[in-house]
Design a protein around this motif. Structure first.
Motif, PDB file in Angstrom:
ATOM      1  N   THR A  34       0.862  -1.193   0.000  1.00 30.70           N
ATOM      2  CA  THR A  34       0.000   0.000   0.000  1.00 30.70           C
ATOM      3  C   THR A  34       0.889   1.231   0.000  1.00 30.70           C
ATOM      4  O   THR A  34       1.991   1.208   0.556  1.00 30.70           O
ATOM      5  CB  THR A  34      -0.935   0.089   1.224  1.00 30.70           C
ATOM      6  OG1 THR A  34      -0.236   0.705   2.312  1.00 30.70           O
ATOM      7  CG2 THR A  34      -1.466  -1.273   1.652  1.00 30.70           C
ATOM      8  N   ALA A  35       0.396   2.293  -0.647  1.00 33.14           N
ATOM      9  CA  ALA A  35       1.202   3.514  -0.719  1.00 33.14           C
ATOM     10  C   ALA A  35       0.311   4.737  -0.632  1.00 33.14           C
ATOM     11  O   ALA A  35      -0.893   4.663  -0.882  1.00 33.14           O
ATOM     12  CB  ALA A  35       1.993   3.536  -2.013  1.00 33.14           C
ATOM     13  N   GLY A  36       0.928   5.855  -0.286  1.00 34.27           N
ATOM     14  CA  GLY A  36       0.199   7.126  -0.226  1.00 34.27           C
ATOM     15  C   GLY A  36       0.227   7.808  -1.584  1.00 34.27           C
ATOM     16  O   GLY A  36      -0.622   7.564  -2.425  1.00 34.27           O
ATOM     17  N   ARG A  37       1.263   8.646  -1.818  1.00 38.14           N
ATOM     18  CA  ARG A  37       1.229   9.488  -3.013  1.00 38.14           C
ATOM     19  C   ARG A  37       2.080   8.994  -4.190  1.00 38.14           C
ATOM     20  O   ARG A  37       1.742   9.260  -5.334  1.00 38.14           O
ATOM     21  CB  ARG A  37       1.685  10.903  -2.642  1.00 38.14           C
ATOM     22  CG  ARG A  37       0.759  11.587  -1.670  1.00 38.14           C
ATOM     23  CD  ARG A  37      -0.364  12.358  -2.379  1.00 38.14           C
ATOM     24  NE  ARG A  37      -1.498  12.529  -1.494  1.00 38.14           N
ATOM     25  CZ  ARG A  37      -2.671  11.926  -1.651  1.00 38.14           C
ATOM     26  NH1 ARG A  37      -2.906  11.114  -2.650  1.00 38.14           N
ATOM     27  NH2 ARG A  37      -3.649  12.121  -0.787  1.00 38.14           N
ATOM     28  N   PRO A  51       2.758  -8.386  -6.172  1.00 41.47           N
ATOM     29  CA  PRO A  51       1.814  -8.662  -5.076  1.00 41.47           C
ATOM     30  C   PRO A  51       0.439  -9.051  -5.624  1.00 41.47           C
ATOM     31  O   PRO A  51       0.137  -8.760  -6.788  1.00 41.47           O
ATOM     32  CB  PRO A  51       1.713  -7.307  -4.360  1.00 41.47           C
ATOM     33  CG  PRO A  51       1.980  -6.305  -5.427  1.00 41.47           C
ATOM     34  CD  PRO A  51       2.984  -6.940  -6.354  1.00 41.47           C
ATOM     35  N   LEU A  52      -0.375  -9.663  -4.773  1.00 42.53           N
ATOM     36  CA  LEU A  52      -1.723 -10.044  -5.220  1.00 42.53           C
ATOM     37  C   LEU A  52      -2.724  -8.922  -4.977  1.00 42.53           C
ATOM     38  O   LEU A  52      -3.772  -8.885  -5.592  1.00 42.53           O
ATOM     39  CB  LEU A  52      -2.187 -11.310  -4.485  1.00 42.53           C
ATOM     40  CG  LEU A  52      -1.396 -12.556  -4.856  1.00 42.53           C
ATOM     41  CD1 LEU A  52      -1.874 -13.768  -4.069  1.00 42.53           C
ATOM     42  CD2 LEU A  52      -1.522 -12.818  -6.359  1.00 42.53           C
ATOM     43  N   MET A  53      -2.422  -8.039  -4.022  1.00 40.37           N
ATOM     44  CA  MET A  53      -3.318  -6.906  -3.786  1.00 40.37           C
ATOM     45  C   MET A  53      -2.524  -5.648  -3.435  1.00 40.37           C
ATOM     46  O   MET A  53      -1.440  -5.733  -2.849  1.00 40.37           O
ATOM     47  CB  MET A  53      -4.378  -7.228  -2.711  1.00 40.37           C
ATOM     48  CG  MET A  53      -3.836  -7.641  -1.372  1.00 40.37           C
ATOM     49  SD  MET A  53      -5.057  -8.551  -0.381  1.00 40.37           S
ATOM     50  CE  MET A  53      -6.346  -7.345  -0.169  1.00 40.37           C
ATOM     51  N   VAL A  54      -3.090  -4.492  -3.818  1.00 45.35           N
ATOM     52  CA  VAL A  54      -2.461  -3.211  -3.475  1.00 45.35           C
ATOM     53  C   VAL A  54      -3.560  -2.231  -3.069  1.00 45.35           C
ATOM     54  O   VAL A  54      -4.723  -2.403  -3.442  1.00 45.35           O
ATOM     55  CB  VAL A  54      -1.646  -2.602  -4.643  1.00 45.35           C
ATOM     56  CG1 VAL A  54      -0.509  -3.490  -5.057  1.00 45.35           C
ATOM     57  CG2 VAL A  54      -2.524  -2.272  -5.825  1.00 45.35           C
ATOM     58  N   ALA A  55      -3.179  -1.209  -2.292  1.00 50.44           N
ATOM     59  CA  ALA A  55      -4.156  -0.173  -1.934  1.00 50.44           C
ATOM     60  C   ALA A  55      -3.510   1.195  -2.068  1.00 50.44           C
ATOM     61  O   ALA A  55      -2.336   1.389  -1.731  1.00 50.44           O
ATOM     62  CB  ALA A  55      -4.667  -0.384  -0.515  1.00 50.44           C
ATOM     63  N   VAL A  56      -4.295   2.137  -2.582  1.00 48.06           N
ATOM     64  CA  VAL A  56      -3.868   3.534  -2.761  1.00 48.06           C
ATOM     65  C   VAL A  56      -4.924   4.431  -2.106  1.00 48.06           C
ATOM     66  O   VAL A  56      -6.022   3.956  -1.783  1.00 48.06           O
ATOM     67  CB  VAL A  56      -3.695   3.862  -4.266  1.00 48.06           C
ATOM     68  CG1 VAL A  56      -2.446   3.208  -4.820  1.00 48.06           C
ATOM     69  CG2 VAL A  56      -4.923   3.461  -5.058  1.00 48.06           C
TER      70      VAL A  56
END
Ligand code: NAD
Ligand code: MG
Length: 390
Positions: A34-37, A51-56
């Motif tokens: 997961t990452a911010g900007r 990866p299998l999942m990411v979040a922004v």
């Protein structure tokens, strides 16, 4: 094989964690990022670590990211629910909590609720909600492995010893860039000066926290929760070389320290591989070449934030949460050149002066206090700006 969810993968700790993963592909696999900007870096990381999942943060970010990745892409989530889904995913074995600030609290709590072991870099989580977090860790029987170098050092120096034999913890602090700066000139210090830390390369917020020594204050509170000792049994010593990462003093006078070159890959790797140690490719510590190590008492006139943090810890309840929120707002304002360096401590102090602490055993209370303290601190930063105009 340990499957990792790395929250804050584009930050300083996130990047160092991925370097450790890259060197030990037989041990670690990236399950979620997961990452911010910084979407550009996130794209690179996704292509490299698969990866299998990411979040922004937002839906727009998620759409932009999905477009850039094309059809062969992980599940792309967004917002706090996306972060929480990554943190609590069934397929992660350990969650690296490396978001900066109180924004790390909810996903870290979600990881704990899901019974995950957590490699904790985000110290603000314990500052803001230490009681809640430690209760849930105990209830879920999961483990918190400290990543902060001081806490990793203490964790290592406690191994094999009885907790009741501990007299005190001694956290070391480099003293940052202003250890020897004339105190009367600190009011004129600029962000770029405060951002040049002598020993560590870190994110912007923690680098400013190191310059004010609020970082050490946050770490005293973090140590209180991790190791269950009161404020008066946690002391701080200035140690400019950042070689002794921290120490434990026992009742017989023995002091056990952990030493190493200042590189966060070492505590990150220990948190990820505990109880094993993995062979990192870091330069060896050469004490003969260093010749001497120095230690001194911190000067509280120079570093009022350290004293503020001790008194917030003694006060208890939501006081540390209010302090943390005010600090986040003040640091941001300093980085934007809206307030001066010494205004940071002043604003935090003034927010705490009017804060009426309540018990911190309820997440809603904590989040309300966090929001309240941000509003108060924002008002005070505006007043500083008005004063500057006059
Ligand atoms: P950083 O600013 O370099 O990185 C922060 C990461 O969190 C980035 O990936 C950023 O995109 C993400 N992020 C920021 N705000 C967010 C939000 N609102 N929602 C979702 N993601 C967000 O910070 P860092 O230096 O890596 O520090 C991370 C944490 O680790 C901090 O709590 C810091 O105190 C702690 N820590 C850092 C170091 C270090 O050497 N950098 C050492 C000890 C502890
Ligand atoms: Mg530290």
């Amino acid at each position: 094989m340990r499957r990792l969810a790395i929250l804050g993968s584009t930050g300083s700790i996130g990047v160092s964690t991925l370097e450790v993963v890259a060197s030990f592909a037989d041990r670690f696999r990236v399950h979620a990022l997961t990452a911010g900007r910084n979407l550009d870096l996130l794209v690179e990381q996704i292509q490299r670590y698969d990866p299998l999942m990411v979040a922004v943060p937002s839906e727009e970010d998620a759409i932009r990211l999905a477009e850039r990745l094309g059809s062969r892409r992980p599940q792309v989530l967004h917002g706090v629910p996306g972060l929480i889904a990554c943190a609590a995913s069934n397929d992660a074995d350990i969650v690296v909590s490396a978001i900066v600030g109180a924004a790390g609290l909810e996903p870290t709590l979600a990881a704990i609720e899901a019974g995950k072991d957590v490699a904790l870099a985000n110290k603000e989580t314990l500052v803001v909600a230490g009681q809640l977090v430690m209760e849930r860790v105990a209830r879920q029987r999961c483990r918190l492995f400290p990543v902060d170098s001081e806490h990793s050092a203490i964790f290592q120096a406690l191994e094999g010893h009885r907790k009741e034999d501990v007299r005190r913890l001694i956290l070391t602090a480099s003293g940052g860039p202003f250890r020897c700066h004339p105190v009367e000139d600190l009011v004129r210090v600029q962000p770029e000066q405060a951002l040049s830390h002598p020993n560590w390369s870190m994110g912007r917020k923690i680098t400013i926290d190191s310059a004010t020594m609020m970082n050490k204050g946050l770490e005293v509170i973090e140590a209180h929760w991790l190791f269950d000792l009161p404020a008066e049994r946690i002391s701080v010593q200035i140690h400019p070389e950042s070689i002794v990462h921290s120490m434990v003093e026992y009742v017989d006078g023995a002091v056990i320290a952990q030493l190493g070159i200042p590189d966060m890959k070492a505590p990150i790797a220990y948190a990820l591989s505990y109880p094993e140690r993995i062979p990192l490719d870091l330069p060896p510590l050469d004490l003969c070449r260093l010749g001497a190590l120095h230690f001194a008492e911190p000067d509280l006139n120079r570093f009022p934030c350290l004293e503020i943090a001790y008194s917030a810890l003694r006060c208890g309840g939501t006081a540390p949460a209010a302090m943390n929120a005010a600090n986040e707002v003040a640091v941001e304002a300093f980085l934007d050149q809206r307030i001066g360096f010494m205004d940071i401590a002043d604003i935090i102090k003034r927010v705490l002066d009017v804060h009426q602490p309540r018990s911190a055993d309820n997440l809603d209370h904590i989040l309300e206090v966090d929001a309240w303290a941000r509003r108060q601190a924002t008002k005070l930063t505006l007043q500083v700006k008005e004063r500057q105009k006059v």
